[in-house]
Design a protein around this motif. Structure first.
Motif, PDB file in Angstrom:
ATOM      1  N   ILE A   1       5.146   8.204   1.415  1.00 21.74           N
ATOM      2  CA  ILE A   1       5.239   8.912   2.692  1.00 21.74           C
ATOM      3  C   ILE A   1       4.701   8.061   3.844  1.00 21.74           C
ATOM      4  N   LEU A   2       3.572   7.428   3.626  1.00 25.19           N
ATOM      5  CA  LEU A   2       2.891   6.687   4.696  1.00 25.19           C
ATOM      6  C   LEU A   2       2.950   5.177   4.483  1.00 25.19           C
ATOM      7  N   ARG A   3       3.985   4.720   3.820  1.00 20.12           N
ATOM      8  CA  ARG A   3       4.113   3.303   3.487  1.00 20.12           C
ATOM      9  C   ARG A   3       4.056   2.410   4.731  1.00 20.12           C
ATOM     10  N   ASP A   4       4.881   2.697   5.729  1.00 24.48           N
ATOM     11  CA  ASP A   4       4.924   1.871   6.939  1.00 24.48           C
ATOM     12  C   ASP A   4       3.595   1.902   7.678  1.00 24.48           C
ATOM     13  N   THR A   5       2.994   3.077   7.756  1.00 22.24           N
ATOM     14  CA  THR A   5       1.708   3.220   8.432  1.00 22.24           C
ATOM     15  C   THR A   5       0.626   2.405   7.725  1.00 22.24           C
ATOM     16  N   THR A   6       0.620   2.491   6.407  1.00 25.73           N
ATOM     17  CA  THR A   6      -0.369   1.751   5.608  1.00 25.73           C
ATOM     18  C   THR A   6      -0.216   0.251   5.821  1.00 25.73           C
ATOM     19  N   PHE A   7       1.020  -0.233   5.748  1.00 22.28           N
ATOM     20  CA  PHE A   7       1.241  -1.678   5.831  1.00 22.28           C
ATOM     21  C   PHE A   7       1.017  -2.208   7.253  1.00 22.28           C
ATOM     22  N   LYS A   8       1.269  -1.398   8.257  1.00 26.00           N
ATOM     23  CA  LYS A   8       0.977  -1.821   9.632  1.00 26.00           C
ATOM     24  C   LYS A   8      -0.529  -1.974   9.841  1.00 26.00           C
ATOM     25  N   GLU A   9      -1.285  -1.049   9.270  1.00 31.21           N
ATOM     26  CA  GLU A   9      -2.744  -1.164   9.365  1.00 31.21           C
ATOM     27  C   GLU A   9      -3.223  -2.382   8.581  1.00 31.21           C
ATOM     28  N   ASP A  10      -2.582  -2.661   7.441  1.00 29.85           N
ATOM     29  CA  ASP A  10      -2.903  -3.872   6.685  1.00 29.85           C
ATOM     30  C   ASP A  10      -2.739  -5.116   7.548  1.00 29.85           C
ATOM     31  N   ASP A  11      -1.660  -5.174   8.307  1.00 28.70           N
ATOM     32  CA  ASP A  11      -1.404  -6.331   9.167  1.00 28.70           C
ATOM     33  C   ASP A  11      -2.497  -6.490  10.214  1.00 28.70           C
ATOM     34  N   ARG A  12      -2.947  -5.374  10.750  1.00 24.14           N
ATOM     35  CA  ARG A  12      -4.018  -5.450  11.764  1.00 24.14           C
ATOM     36  C   ARG A  12      -5.328  -5.924  11.129  1.00 24.14           C
ATOM     37  N   ILE A  13      -5.597  -5.432   9.926  1.00 27.98           N
ATOM     38  CA  ILE A  13      -6.800  -5.875   9.217  1.00 27.98           C
ATOM     39  C   ILE A  13      -6.742  -7.375   8.949  1.00 27.98           C
ATOM     40  N   MET A  14      -5.590  -7.855   8.518  1.00 25.62           N
ATOM     41  CA  MET A  14      -5.457  -9.269   8.206  1.00 25.62           C
ATOM     42  C   MET A  14      -5.547 -10.145   9.453  1.00 25.62           C
ATOM     43  N   ASP A  15      -5.126  -9.638  10.586  1.00 27.50           N
ATOM     44  CA  ASP A  15      -5.320 -10.362  11.841  1.00 27.50           C
ATOM     45  C   ASP A  15      -6.806 -10.536  12.122  1.00 27.50           C
ATOM     46  N   ASP A  16      -7.551  -9.469  11.917  1.00 29.82           N
ATOM     47  CA  ASP A  16      -8.999  -9.530  12.143  1.00 29.82           C
ATOM     48  C   ASP A  16      -9.675 -10.446  11.121  1.00 29.82           C
ATOM     49  N   LEU A  17      -9.203 -10.374   9.890  1.00 28.75           N
ATOM     50  CA  LEU A  17      -9.800 -11.193   8.836  1.00 28.75           C
ATOM     51  C   LEU A  17      -9.487 -12.675   9.054  1.00 28.75           C
ATOM     52  N   ALA A  18      -8.294 -12.970   9.551  1.00 26.65           N
ATOM     53  CA  ALA A  18      -7.927 -14.359   9.839  1.00 26.65           C
ATOM     54  C   ALA A  18      -8.854 -14.959  10.889  1.00 26.65           C
ATOM     55  N   GLU A  19      -9.252 -14.155  11.836  1.00 25.23           N
ATOM     56  CA  GLU A  19     -10.193 -14.616  12.860  1.00 25.23           C
ATOM     57  C   GLU A  19     -11.540 -14.969  12.240  1.00 25.23           C
ATOM     58  N   ILE A  20     -11.988 -14.156  11.294  1.00 21.40           N
ATOM     59  CA  ILE A  20     -13.252 -14.420  10.607  1.00 21.40           C
ATOM     60  C   ILE A  20     -13.144 -15.670   9.740  1.00 21.40           C
ATOM     61  N   PHE A  21     -11.995 -15.831   9.070  1.00 14.71           N
ATOM     62  CA  PHE A  21     -11.794 -16.969   8.180  1.00 14.71           C
ATOM     63  C   PHE A  21     -11.824 -18.306   8.917  1.00 14.71           C
ATOM     64  N   GLU A  22     -11.655 -18.299  10.208  1.00 15.22           N
ATOM     65  CA  GLU A  22     -11.732 -19.543  10.971  1.00 15.22           C
ATOM     66  C   GLU A  22     -13.109 -20.188  10.828  1.00 15.22           C
ATOM     67  N   ASN A  23     -14.111 -19.386  10.525  1.00 14.11           N
ATOM     68  CA  ASN A  23     -15.473 -19.888  10.348  1.00 14.11           C
ATOM     69  C   ASN A  23     -15.895 -19.936   8.886  1.00 14.11           C
ATOM     70  N   GLY A  24     -14.920 -19.824   7.980  1.00 14.96           N
ATOM     71  CA  GLY A  24     -15.220 -19.860   6.560  1.00 14.96           C
ATOM     72  C   GLY A  24     -15.150 -18.482   5.933  1.00 14.96           C
ATOM     73  N   TYR A  25     -15.377 -18.445   4.626  1.00 16.80           N
ATOM     74  CA  TYR A  25     -15.347 -17.183   3.898  1.00 16.80           C
ATOM     75  C   TYR A  25     -16.712 -16.508   4.003  1.00 16.80           C
ATOM     76  N   PRO A  26     -16.753 -15.285   4.476  1.00 14.55           N
ATOM     77  CA  PRO A  26     -18.046 -14.587   4.634  1.00 14.55           C
ATOM     78  C   PRO A  26     -18.581 -14.087   3.299  1.00 14.55           C
ATOM     79  N   GLY A  27     -19.270 -14.944   2.602  1.00 14.06           N
ATOM     80  CA  GLY A  27     -19.743 -14.603   1.270  1.00 14.06           C
ATOM     81  C   GLY A  27     -21.095 -13.931   1.258  1.00 14.06           C
ATOM     82  N   GLU A  28     -21.717 -13.945   0.094  1.00 12.36           N
ATOM     83  CA  GLU A  28     -22.960 -13.207  -0.141  1.00 12.36           C
ATOM     84  C   GLU A  28     -24.101 -13.682   0.748  1.00 12.36           C
ATOM     85  N   TYR A  29     -24.107 -14.946   1.098  1.00  8.40           N
ATOM     86  CA  TYR A  29     -25.211 -15.475   1.897  1.00  8.40           C
ATOM     87  C   TYR A  29     -25.004 -15.246   3.390  1.00  8.40           C
ATOM     88  N   GLN A  30     -23.819 -14.771   3.762  1.00 11.66           N
ATOM     89  CA  GLN A  30     -23.571 -14.413   5.158  1.00 11.66           C
ATOM     90  C   GLN A  30     -23.695 -12.911   5.385  1.00 11.66           C
TER      91      GLN A  30
END
Length: 331
Positions: free
Chosen positions: A154-183
């Motif tokens: 039912i909410l497939r498109d809505t779910t995947f659009k939000e996924d894209d927004r999350i990945m945009d935000d995560l890509a910005e974080i990844f520019e400085n490396g992977y935020p692991g346990e010590y971060q």
């Protein structure tokens, strides 16, 4: 006394050794010793690994702690606990875990309790709480629509659009490396268990994938591999994500697939010698254990839940006729 000083040194903030490849090799040896019930040797390999790389993964600190407690190495146990506290474990984490009951009766535990405010302050001082909060929000966003429509009908498109927004935000974080346990510190499944696959890893599982019956996400193979080689992302987590990435996987991957339990025995698929050789080579390149050890750890952990091995294998109980079972290999 010398051994205690060494233990203190490899948790010191002044230690800058960064031999990630050697670290993985030593961890594999330590885990092999656990399988062989040679816990004294396992602790020695863990100590060597922590000297080789100054940001050991929490699951390795945890396994080292279990080993040291079992053999009565209280001084070593104390240092491993301090390392986990600096990553976010509180005193209740240890009090609620049956494995630590004997250690809590020692004088070393009382010393940890006395020093706990200082250790806890180290955790807060070294943790990027703003980044941690942002990452926690990713998980909430990732789960919000999925919880309402787990089958994506039912909410497939809505779910995947939000996924894209999350990945945009995560890509910005990844520019400085992977935020692991010590971060960003540790996340927990409950009061006595660390959750090694929550937040970012789960988000990646939903988006680092390409499949006709699901979605086409982003190919993060090269980026995540760089994080592994820098010791920011655990190699076992990467292997599992890669093997689940669908069309992004260019070969048979690292062998992190499902196994089956048939008539009380474990089975997995039987690849050709060429495929198996390629899998072993890929595993070696990122510091993973050989596949036979990988499967041994799964079987061991099924009976010894207190240890934490990153097999990520799913075990399904099924009934099959012998002619089909014989096409698979038993481990």
């Amino acid at each position: 006394m010398l051994r205690i000083l060494i233990l203190i040194l490899f948790f010191s903030t002044t230690l800058k050794s960064q031999d990630v490849e050697k670290y993985y090799q030593l961890i594999n040896k330590a885990e092999s010793q656990i399988l062989n019930d040679s816990l004294i040797s396992a602790v020695k390999y863990y100590e060597s690994a922590f000297r080789a790389f100054d940001r050991p993964f929490s699951k390795d600190l945890y396994n080292a702690l279990i080993c040291s407690i079992k053999i009565g190495e209280d001084a070593a146990s104390s240092e491993f606990i301090k390392g986990l506290i600096r990553l976010g474990c509180n005193l209740e984490f240890f009090r609620n875990n049956e494995s630590f009951r004997n250690f809590i009766k020692t004088k070393y535990w009382l010393q940890i309790v006395d020093n706990y405010p200082s250790l806890r302050n180290e955790y807060f001082s070294n943790t990027n709480l703003e980044l941690r909060s942002r990452i926690e929000s990713f998980l909430c966003r990732d789960q919000f629509w999925r919880n309402q429509d787990p089958s994506y009908t039912i909410l497939r498109d809505t779910t995947f659009k939000e996924d894209d927004r999350i990945m945009d935000d995560l890509a910005e974080i990844f520019e400085n490396g992977y935020p692991g346990e010590y971060q960003v510190g540790l996340f927990f499944a409950n009061k006595s268990a660390i959750d090694h696959f929550s937040t970012i890893a789960l988000v990646l599982l939903h988006n680092f994938t390409s499949a006709d019956n699901y979605k086409v996400g982003r190919d993060l193979s090269d980026l995540l591999l760089r994080f592994v080689k820098r010791g920011e992302l655990h190699n076992g987590v990467y292997a599992y994500l890669y093997d689940r990435s669908g069309d992004f996987k260019t070969d048979r991957g690292f062998g992190s697939h499902s196994i089956w339990k048939v008539k009380g025995k474990y089975y997995t698929d039987k690849p050709s010698d060429e495929i198996l050789s390629n899998q072993e080579l890929k595993r070696k390149k990122i510091g993973l254990d050989p596949l036979d050890e990988f499967y041994r750890k799964f079987a061991f952990q099924e009976k010894n839940q207190e240890f934490q091995f990153f097999t990520f294998l799913s075990s399904s109980q099924i009934d099959l006729p012998d002619e089909i079972v014989n096409q698979f290999s038993m481990n």
